[in-house]
Design a protein around this motif. Structure first.
Motif, mmCIF file in Angstrom:
data_model
loop_
_atom_site.group_PDB
_atom_site.id
_atom_site.type_symbol
_atom_site.label_atom_id
_atom_site.label_comp_id
_atom_site.label_asym_id
_atom_site.label_seq_id
_atom_site.Cartn_x
_atom_site.Cartn_y
_atom_site.Cartn_z
ATOM 1 N N SER A 100 0.805 -1.222 0.000
ATOM 2 C CA SER A 100 0.000 0.000 0.000
ATOM 3 C C SER A 100 0.836 1.271 0.000
ATOM 4 N N VAL A 101 2.148 1.143 0.162
ATOM 5 C CA VAL A 101 3.007 2.340 0.192
ATOM 6 C C VAL A 101 3.034 2.971 -1.208
ATOM 7 N N PRO A 102 2.718 4.251 -1.310
ATOM 8 C CA PRO A 102 2.720 4.894 -2.645
ATOM 9 C C PRO A 102 4.132 5.195 -3.127
ATOM 10 N N ILE A 103 4.269 5.292 -4.429
ATOM 11 C CA ILE A 103 5.555 5.663 -5.025
ATOM 12 C C ILE A 103 5.293 6.754 -6.055
ATOM 13 N N ALA A 104 6.037 7.829 -5.958
ATOM 14 C CA ALA A 104 5.851 8.969 -6.863
ATOM 15 C C ALA A 104 6.256 8.572 -8.291
ATOM 16 N N LEU A 134 9.361 -2.914 -4.822
ATOM 17 C CA LEU A 134 8.895 -3.541 -3.583
ATOM 18 C C LEU A 134 9.952 -3.444 -2.484
ATOM 19 N N GLY A 135 11.212 -3.674 -2.840
ATOM 20 C CA GLY A 135 12.273 -3.524 -1.846
ATOM 21 C C GLY A 135 12.383 -2.095 -1.358
ATOM 22 N N GLY A 136 12.186 -1.141 -2.284
ATOM 23 C CA GLY A 136 12.225 0.267 -1.896
ATOM 24 C C GLY A 136 11.102 0.637 -0.944
ATOM 25 N N VAL A 154 8.287 6.259 -1.152
ATOM 26 C CA VAL A 154 9.580 5.721 -1.573
ATOM 27 C C VAL A 154 10.466 6.846 -2.092
ATOM 28 N N ALA A 155 11.731 6.826 -1.658
ATOM 29 C CA ALA A 155 12.711 7.806 -2.123
ATOM 30 C C ALA A 155 13.727 7.107 -3.029
ATOM 31 N N LEU A 156 14.487 7.914 -3.787
ATOM 32 C CA LEU A 156 15.506 7.338 -4.670
ATOM 33 C C LEU A 156 16.549 6.574 -3.865
ATOM 34 N N LEU A 180 15.177 13.842 -12.046
ATOM 35 C CA LEU A 180 14.637 12.751 -11.237
ATOM 36 C C LEU A 180 15.145 12.818 -9.806
ATOM 37 N N GLU A 181 16.255 13.510 -9.596
ATOM 38 C CA GLU A 181 16.834 13.582 -8.257
ATOM 39 C C GLU A 181 16.087 14.544 -7.363
ATOM 40 N N VAL A 182 15.172 15.302 -7.910
ATOM 41 C CA VAL A 182 14.443 16.297 -7.105
ATOM 42 C C VAL A 182 13.503 15.595 -6.141
#
Length: 337
Positions: free
Chosen positions: A226-230, A273-275, A287-289, A335-337
């Motif tokens: 359920s964790v969102p990812i941008a 998923l690991g992130g 999730v962050a980079l 993408l690093e922003v």
């Protein structure tokens, strides 16, 4: 409680229970912090793990300890050249009833457990190795035309010895791809060896206590999903996967020179998923980079197929993965922003 507060509370609960499970495993397993974290990450991400290391490093003990800590049914399959697929999945056996009638009954194989250790998986023939494919991917097995579901959670940990190759059958790419992570088990340090001697050569043995229940493991697995990812973070993961392909425009020079085939789309799934697990462990519900970079070696190293030159020069897959991530970051600074 609003949504933000609920998400923060769930992330904190995840981190607390993850830490408790890690500490419970550490009572038996000495060192190997990264291996333990990677194994637990794969468990809660709903994937399988391939452990690679020389014999005697505690790979089997790690799996057995984990099963005790979460109080789930554990089964060990020792892979040998004469192991048959039915030895893993089970088979129909003819029985004679009390009335003298004969009937077939299904005898469940060891794959009908929650945590399955496939020990020295590369010692069995490809035919037997492939018997695990459906179980690992679909969480079900088909025997004599009948589909049988496996009990959740279902988690496979395979082990293989990287230095003793005589009499082994290297895992085909299709089966390697079924493992979410490949973890390299390091040799213990002098201090860790001393602790291992203290724990294993005296009268008292450390006891493993139940830390989590199977139901709580399933709850934590659902939370991870359920964790969102941008969108820009997911794009970074996908571009990183594409950069491992030598014929793609974004591939770095090292990948073009040493790689025959890059990661499959499952590599992207493993990254995401690991992130998500890494984000929850950091108390975040996004999730962050940095989360993707942290899990990239374990998620991609077994999905990169070296060419002859790469094999001959002993190029490490982790080096190529680092080059791919750096190239993506340099080409897409936004993408690093």
């Amino acid at each position: 409680m609003d949504d933000a507060a609920r998400a923060k509370a769930e992330a904190e609960g995840f981190r607390r229970d993850f830490s408790s499970l890690r500490d419970g495993v550490a009572k038996m397993i000495v060192g190997m912090e990264q291996v333990v974290d990677g194994t637990l990450t794969a468990l809660f991400a709903g994937g399988n793990v391939l452990l690679e290391g020389v014999p005697g490093l505690g790979k089997t003990l790690l799996v057995r300890t984990l099963a005790r800590a979460v109080n789930l049914k554990f089964a060990r399959i020792q892979f040998t050249p004469d192991l048959m697929p039915a030895d893993i999945t089970g088979t129909n056996i003819l029985y004679e009833t009390e009335t003298g009638a004969r009937e077939f009954r299904f005898e469940h194989g060891p794959v009908f457990a929650n945590i399955v250790l496939a020990d020295e998986i590369n010692r069995a023939t490809p035919k037997t190795q492939s018997a695990l494919l459906e179980a690992m991917q679909e969480h079900s097995v088909t025997i004599a035309g009948t589909l049988r579901r496996l009990e959740e959670p279902f988690f496979v940990m395979g082990t293989q010895n990287p230095i003793e190759m005589e009499g082994t059958y290297p895992l085909p790419e299709a089966q390697l791809d079924r493992f979410l992570f490949k973890l390299l088990v390091p040799y213990p340090s002098l201090e860790e060896l001393g602790t291992i001697m203290d724990r294993t050569t005296t009268v008292e043995e450390p006891a493993v206590e139940q830390v989590l229940s199977g139901e709580r493991v399933l709850e934590m697995m659902r939370l991870v999903r359920s964790v969102p990812i941008a969108p820009h973070v997911q794009e970074f993961a996908l571009r990183s996967v594409l950069a491992t392909h030598p014929d793609h425009d974004s591939a770095p020079e090292s990948v073009r020179r040493y790689v025959r085939y890059g990661s499959s789309p499952r590599g992207g799934q493993a990254l995401v998923l690991g992130g998500k697990v890494a984000a929850l462990l950091d108390g975040r519900y996004n999730v962050a980079l940095a989360d993707l970079r942290a899990v990239a070696p374990a998620a991609l190293r077994h999905r990169i197929l070296l060419n002859f030159e790469g094999e001959a020069e002993g190029i490490a897959a982790d080096t190529l993965i680092a080059d791919a991530l750096e190239t993506v970051s340099a080409a897409q600074p936004a993408l690093e922003v």
